[in-house]
Design a protein around this motif. Structure first.
Motif, PDB file in Angstrom:
ATOM      1  N   LEU A 188       0.823  -1.208   0.000  1.00 46.13           N
ATOM      2  CA  LEU A 188       0.000   0.000   0.000  1.00 46.13           C
ATOM      3  C   LEU A 188       0.860   1.263   0.000  1.00 46.13           C
ATOM      4  N   ALA A 189       1.948   1.250   0.769  1.00 41.83           N
ATOM      5  CA  ALA A 189       2.828   2.420   0.812  1.00 41.83           C
ATOM      6  C   ALA A 189       3.476   2.673  -0.548  1.00 41.83           C
ATOM      7  N   VAL A 190       3.916   1.627  -1.214  1.00 36.04           N
ATOM      8  CA  VAL A 190       4.521   1.777  -2.542  1.00 36.04           C
ATOM      9  C   VAL A 190       3.473   2.256  -3.545  1.00 36.04           C
ATOM     10  N   SER A 191       2.259   1.713  -3.440  1.00 37.45           N
ATOM     11  CA  SER A 191       1.185   2.139  -4.340  1.00 37.45           C
ATOM     12  C   SER A 191       0.890   3.632  -4.168  1.00 37.45           C
ATOM     13  N   TYR A 192       0.771   4.093  -2.933  1.00 39.75           N
ATOM     14  CA  TYR A 192       0.549   5.524  -2.694  1.00 39.75           C
ATOM     15  C   TYR A 192       1.728   6.353  -3.217  1.00 39.75           C
ATOM     16  N   SER A 193       2.942   5.859  -3.022  1.00 39.52           N
ATOM     17  CA  SER A 193       4.116   6.596  -3.485  1.00 39.52           C
ATOM     18  C   SER A 193       4.139   6.721  -5.002  1.00 39.52           C
ATOM     19  N   ASP A 194       3.756   5.633  -5.689  1.00 37.60           N
ATOM     20  CA  ASP A 194       3.694   5.684  -7.150  1.00 37.60           C
ATOM     21  C   ASP A 194       2.698   6.739  -7.639  1.00 37.60           C
ATOM     22  N   GLN A 195       1.681   6.998  -6.822  1.00 37.48           N
ATOM     23  CA  GLN A 195       0.676   8.014  -7.176  1.00 37.48           C
ATOM     24  C   GLN A 195       1.031   9.398  -6.629  1.00 37.48           C
TER      25      GLN A 195
END
Length: 306
Positions: A188-195
Motif C-alpha cells: 500500500l505504501a509503494v502504491s501511494y508513493s507511485d501516485q
C-alpha cells in the motif's frame, strides 16, 4: 411427611423450573466425518496405495515420481480430489501455472472451496489472465471473507492494472485483518508513493512501524518520504544513519526503487509460505493414511487368528 421427602420434592420442582427457563435441550451436533468417510470408504484400494506412495515421494523431494503416482491415483479414481489438488500444487511449485490450472479446476468441480479458488486466482495471475484471476479470488472471498492472502493478491492485481482505488481497498482490508502484514503495508505504501500521495504512504508506514519498528526497508522508504515532504528536521538523524550503511540512496527515487524490489520479494515469500503449508498438510494426511492402514492390518490379522 419426612424432612428428606419434602427436600427431594423441592429439588425436583427447582430442577423442572430451571429446565423450563432453559427451554428444550439441544441435541449435540454430531461430528462431521462425511469427507473422511468418502475418502476412506469410496476410494479404491489401488488409488489409495498410489496416493500414499505419491505422498512419500513428495516428502522425500522426488517430485517427478510424486507427479506420476498422483496421476496414477487420479486415473484409478477420477473423483479423488486430494490427488488433483496436490498435482496442481506440484505444477505450481515447478512454475508451470498452465498445467496447474487444469488440476485445480478439476478439484474445484469436485468440491469448491476458498483454497482452490485462491490457487486458481494465483495461477491466472501468474499467467497475466487478470480477469479470470479476479473472478476466482472474489469467489474465494465469498467462501472465506477473511482469507488474508486473497485480499493481498487482489490488491496487487488492481495495483498492477493501475486501478488504485480498488487496490487501496483490498490492501486496507488485509491490514484490518492483520495489522502487522508486511506485504499489505509495504504494497500500500509503494502504491501511494507511485501516485505521489506521499502523506498517505507515510501514514501507512507509521502504523506498520508500531508493529515492526526495526524493519530496514520500511525505514528506508519512510526516510525518503520525509525528505520528499521537506520534513528535514524529522528525517535528519534517521537519514544520517541510513546513509552510513546505504550510501547508494541519494534521492527519493532510489528509496522507492529499493522498496519496489522488496515488495516483489515479499509477494514471492507469501507464496513460498503457501507451499510450506501445503507440504505440512500433505505430511499430516500421509500420517493419517498410514495409521488407518496399520489399523486395518491389525484387524485383518486378528480376524485370521485361531
Amino acid at each position: 411427611m419426612s424432612t428428606n421427602s419434602a427436600t427431594a420434592r423441592r429439588a425436583q420442582t427447582n430442577t423442572a423450573a430451571s429446565a423450563r427457563r432453559r427451554g428444550p435441550a439441544k441435541a449435540r451436533r454430531p461430528q462431521n466425518t462425511a469427507r473422511e468417510i468418502v475418502f476412506e470408504k469410496e476410494m479404491s484400494k489401488e488409488a489409495r496405495e498410489f496416493y500414499m506412495q505419491a505422498l512419500a515421494a513428495q516428502q522425500a523431494g522426488r517430485y517427478n515420481a510424486a507427479l506420476k503416482l498422483y496421476k496414477a491415483a487420479a486415473r484409478e479414481d477420477s473423483n479423488f480430489r486430494e490427488a488433483f489438488v496436490n498435482l496442481g500444487a506440484l505444477y505450481s511449485r515447478a512454475k508451470r501455472p498452465d498445467l496447474a490450472l487444469g488440476f485445480f479446476r478439476r478439484a474445484l468441480d469436485l468440491r469448491p472451496d476458498a483454497a482452490v479458488n485462491f490457487n486458481l486466482g494465483s495461477e491466472c495471475y501468474k499467467l497475466e489472465r487478470y480477469a479470470e484471476s479476479e473472478r476466482y479470488l472474489k469467489a474465494a472471498l465469498k467462501l472465506e471473507l477473511r482469507l488474508l492472502k486473497a485480499h493481498i493478491l487482489l490488491a496487487y492485481l488492481y495495483d498492477k492494472q493501475k486501478r488504485y482505488d480498488k487496490a487501496a481497498i483490498y490492501f486496507q482490508n488485509a491490514l484490518r485483518i492483520a495489522p502487522g502484514s508486511r506485504p499489505a503495508a509495504l504494497g500500500l505504501a509503494v502504491s501511494y508513493s507511485d501516485q505521489e500521495q506521499y502523506e498517505q504512504a507515510l501514514a501507512v508506514l507509521e502504523k506498520y512501524r508500531a508493529q515492526a519498528p526495526g524493519d530496514q526497508f520500511v525505514n528506508n522508504l519512510r526516510a525518503g518520504l520525509l525528505l520528499k515532504l521537506n520534513r528535514y528536521s524529522e528525517s535528519l538523524n534517521e537519514y544520517r544513519e541510513l546513509t552510513k550503511s546505504d550510501a547508494q540512496f541519494t534521492d527519493f527515487s532510489e528509496h522507492l526503487k529499493a522498496a519496489r524490489t522488496e515488495n516483489e520479494s515479499e509477494y514471492q515469500a507469501m507464496f513460498d509460505g503457501i507451499d510450506d503449508k501445503i507440504r505440512a498438510r500433505t505430511a499430516r494426511l500421509r500420517a493419517k493414511l498410514a495409521a488407518r492402514t496399520a489399523r486395518l492390518a491389525r484387524a485383518k490379522a486378528a480376524g485370521a487368528g485361531p
